[in-house]
Design a protein around this motif. Sequence first.
Motif, PDB file in Angstrom:
ATOM      1  N   GLU A  46       0.808  -1.214   0.000  1.00 35.44           N
ATOM      2  CA  GLU A  46       0.000   0.000   0.000  1.00 35.44           C
ATOM      3  C   GLU A  46       0.842   1.264   0.000  1.00 35.44           C
ATOM      4  O   GLU A  46       0.343   2.361  -0.295  1.00 35.44           O
ATOM      5  N   PHE A  47       2.149   1.141   0.309  1.00 29.06           N
ATOM      6  CA  PHE A  47       3.035   2.304   0.342  1.00 29.06           C
ATOM      7  C   PHE A  47       3.595   2.507  -1.070  1.00 29.06           C
ATOM      8  O   PHE A  47       4.676   2.054  -1.412  1.00 29.06           O
ATOM      9  N   ALA A  48       2.826   3.208  -1.899  1.00 29.45           N
ATOM     10  CA  ALA A  48       3.110   3.285  -3.336  1.00 29.45           C
ATOM     11  C   ALA A  48       4.485   3.856  -3.652  1.00 29.45           C
ATOM     12  O   ALA A  48       5.092   3.501  -4.660  1.00 29.45           O
ATOM     13  N   SER A  49       5.004   4.736  -2.800  1.00 31.89           N
ATOM     14  CA  SER A  49       6.273   5.383  -3.098  1.00 31.89           C
ATOM     15  C   SER A  49       7.477   4.463  -2.955  1.00 31.89           C
ATOM     16  O   SER A  49       8.603   4.863  -3.238  1.00 31.89           O
ATOM     17  N   LEU A  50       7.245   3.230  -2.521  1.00 35.60           N
ATOM     18  CA  LEU A  50       8.329   2.249  -2.516  1.00 35.60           C
ATOM     19  C   LEU A  50       8.495   1.599  -3.883  1.00 35.60           C
ATOM     20  O   LEU A  50       9.497   0.942  -4.136  1.00 35.60           O
ATOM     21  N   PHE A  51       7.525   1.796  -4.790  1.00 37.67           N
ATOM     22  CA  PHE A  51       7.488   1.002  -6.018  1.00 37.67           C
ATOM     23  C   PHE A  51       7.338   1.813  -7.308  1.00 37.67           C
ATOM     24  O   PHE A  51       6.796   1.296  -8.276  1.00 37.67           O
ATOM     25  N   PRO A  52       7.763   3.041  -7.388  1.00 40.10           N
ATOM     26  CA  PRO A  52       7.468   3.785  -8.622  1.00 40.10           C
ATOM     27  C   PRO A  52       8.382   3.406  -9.777  1.00 40.10           C
ATOM     28  O   PRO A  52       9.561   3.125  -9.589  1.00 40.10           O
ATOM     29  N   SER A  53       7.814   3.399 -10.977  1.00 38.33           N
ATOM     30  CA  SER A  53       8.666   3.366 -12.168  1.00 38.33           C
ATOM     31  C   SER A  53       9.304   4.731 -12.345  1.00 38.33           C
ATOM     32  O   SER A  53      10.412   4.857 -12.829  1.00 38.33           O
ATOM     33  N   ALA A  54       8.552   5.781 -11.955  1.00 34.01           N
ATOM     34  CA  ALA A  54       9.052   7.157 -11.813  1.00 34.01           C
ATOM     35  C   ALA A  54       9.346   7.855 -13.125  1.00 34.01           C
ATOM     36  O   ALA A  54      10.226   8.703 -13.196  1.00 34.01           O
ATOM     37  N   SER A  55       8.613   7.516 -14.165  1.00 34.72           N
ATOM     38  CA  SER A  55       8.633   8.337 -15.366  1.00 34.72           C
ATOM     39  C   SER A  55       7.597   9.431 -15.184  1.00 34.72           C
ATOM     40  O   SER A  55       6.529   9.195 -14.613  1.00 34.72           O
ATOM     41  N   VAL A  56       7.908  10.636 -15.623  1.00 39.10           N
ATOM     42  CA  VAL A  56       6.986  11.756 -15.465  1.00 39.10           C
ATOM     43  C   VAL A  56       6.045  11.776 -16.674  1.00 39.10           C
ATOM     44  O   VAL A  56       6.191  12.556 -17.617  1.00 39.10           O
ATOM     45  N   ASN A  62      14.637  -9.113  -8.643  1.00 36.60           N
ATOM     46  CA  ASN A  62      13.909  -8.804  -7.420  1.00 36.60           C
ATOM     47  C   ASN A  62      12.469  -8.452  -7.788  1.00 36.60           C
ATOM     48  O   ASN A  62      12.222  -7.450  -8.460  1.00 36.60           O
ATOM     49  N   PRO A  63      11.479  -9.267  -7.369  1.00 34.23           N
ATOM     50  CA  PRO A  63      10.073  -8.981  -7.693  1.00 34.23           C
ATOM     51  C   PRO A  63       9.457  -8.013  -6.687  1.00 34.23           C
ATOM     52  O   PRO A  63       9.743  -8.071  -5.489  1.00 34.23           O
ATOM     53  N   LEU A  64       8.597  -7.134  -7.171  1.00 30.47           N
ATOM     54  CA  LEU A  64       7.936  -6.150  -6.329  1.00 30.47           C
ATOM     55  C   LEU A  64       6.452  -6.100  -6.679  1.00 30.47           C
ATOM     56  O   LEU A  64       6.085  -6.211  -7.856  1.00 30.47           O
ATOM     57  N   VAL A  65       5.614  -5.923  -5.671  1.00 32.47           N
ATOM     58  CA  VAL A  65       4.173  -5.798  -5.883  1.00 32.47           C
ATOM     59  C   VAL A  65       3.682  -4.595  -5.095  1.00 32.47           C
ATOM     60  O   VAL A  65       3.832  -4.546  -3.874  1.00 32.47           O
ATOM     61  N   GLY A  66       3.113  -3.623  -5.797  1.00 29.03           N
ATOM     62  CA  GLY A  66       2.633  -2.419  -5.129  1.00 29.03           C
ATOM     63  C   GLY A  66       1.247  -2.025  -5.598  1.00 29.03           C
ATOM     64  O   GLY A  66       0.775  -2.474  -6.643  1.00 29.03           O
TER      65      GLY A  66
END
Length: 392
Positions: free
Chosen positions: A47-57, A315-319
């Motif tokens: 639920e903490f979305a800022s741990l998982f951004p692709s971060a393209s604007v 490393n797999p991530l789920v957000g």
Amino acid sequence: MSDKIVVIGSGVSGITTAVALQLLGYETEIITDKKPSDIAEKNAHPEFASLFPSASVIPHSVYSDRLEELFKRSQSFFYELHKYVFPGITTHKHFEVFEFKTKQPHYCNWMPNFRTIDNFPENEIPRRFNEQPLYGWLFDCIFADWSLYFPALIALYLQSGGTVRTQKLEKKDLGTLKSDVVINCSGTGAPYLFDDPSDNQLIMRGHLLHKAKAPLLTTNADEIISYNYTPQPDVYSDADGNACDVYCYPRKDGWILGGSRQVGQLNKQNDWENINEISTYTIEDIRFPQEIITLNNEILNQTYSQSIEISDDINPLVGYRYIRNRKNGLRLEKENVSGKTVYHNYGHGGAGVTLSWGCALEIAHEIAAQDPNEIQADLLYKISEIDMDKRS
């Protein structure tokens, strides 16, 4: 200015808004139930979305009737940060490629150097195989390398005098906060603290893979490339049969690969409820759509002579991305709650990073009663005066 402003939430929206207000001369305190730096196992907190951004604007998966205004303001601020060589801010040549004809989204008109792929060198367009009809476009976009940008943003806040307090707030605690002004950036926690007017609280679950030490992808002109690629629906689709995309965002610590856009809801325990599991690959007990690897591997191999395999060190991530609703999901408004003036700033969907500065500037404009352009100029001047080495 002596009055303290409380910001609830330490994700990118909370940190960015607090930075803006702190630099404008307000005393701010972030209250959060968890600090990003204290989280060792990211997948325990989807639920903490800022741990998982692709971060393209890029304004993907966000719904707001003010999207153009907020995006352009945010985009402008990011480009200025890029000029100041703010840690982690780079530019990409970004492709959005389809195996079928599709309508261009409105945001294409907002992106620098936009053009269709028709006149771009064919061998540089992301593709799965040769002699394949492709449609789409490319443009320049800002990219925030999260391993560098987010720590630098937090450091900027602390260096500017901001404070962070760890506390899990409940609704009954709001009236006891030692501030008349509260900024609500609590994301998926917002409906548990405040009455949310939206009946349909939608969450988008996304799967990401991080392959460390992977090289940057570049054009022949040495421009960094990223892409979103959408095959035919019979190749990769969601539970309703709609075509899904995969993507690759190279950064200095490797590739961020995706993706999935599974829409559902969270129950009262903040657990994912809706699931039509189509995942067929498993890494570290996390299941994810196999197409994230198979399709990206075809593209990387065909276009860039690179590869990714299930056997690689990944490393797999789920957000979760908090959509709220698909009509006007972003909640950026003011109300009075428990004797406090509360500014809401949540429901950014997949565009939390993208809209972070636009929303922060809007709230700063509301509080300071100054022109947003003047506020932006003031903030950028103060950021430029800070020692970059100390900040990063």
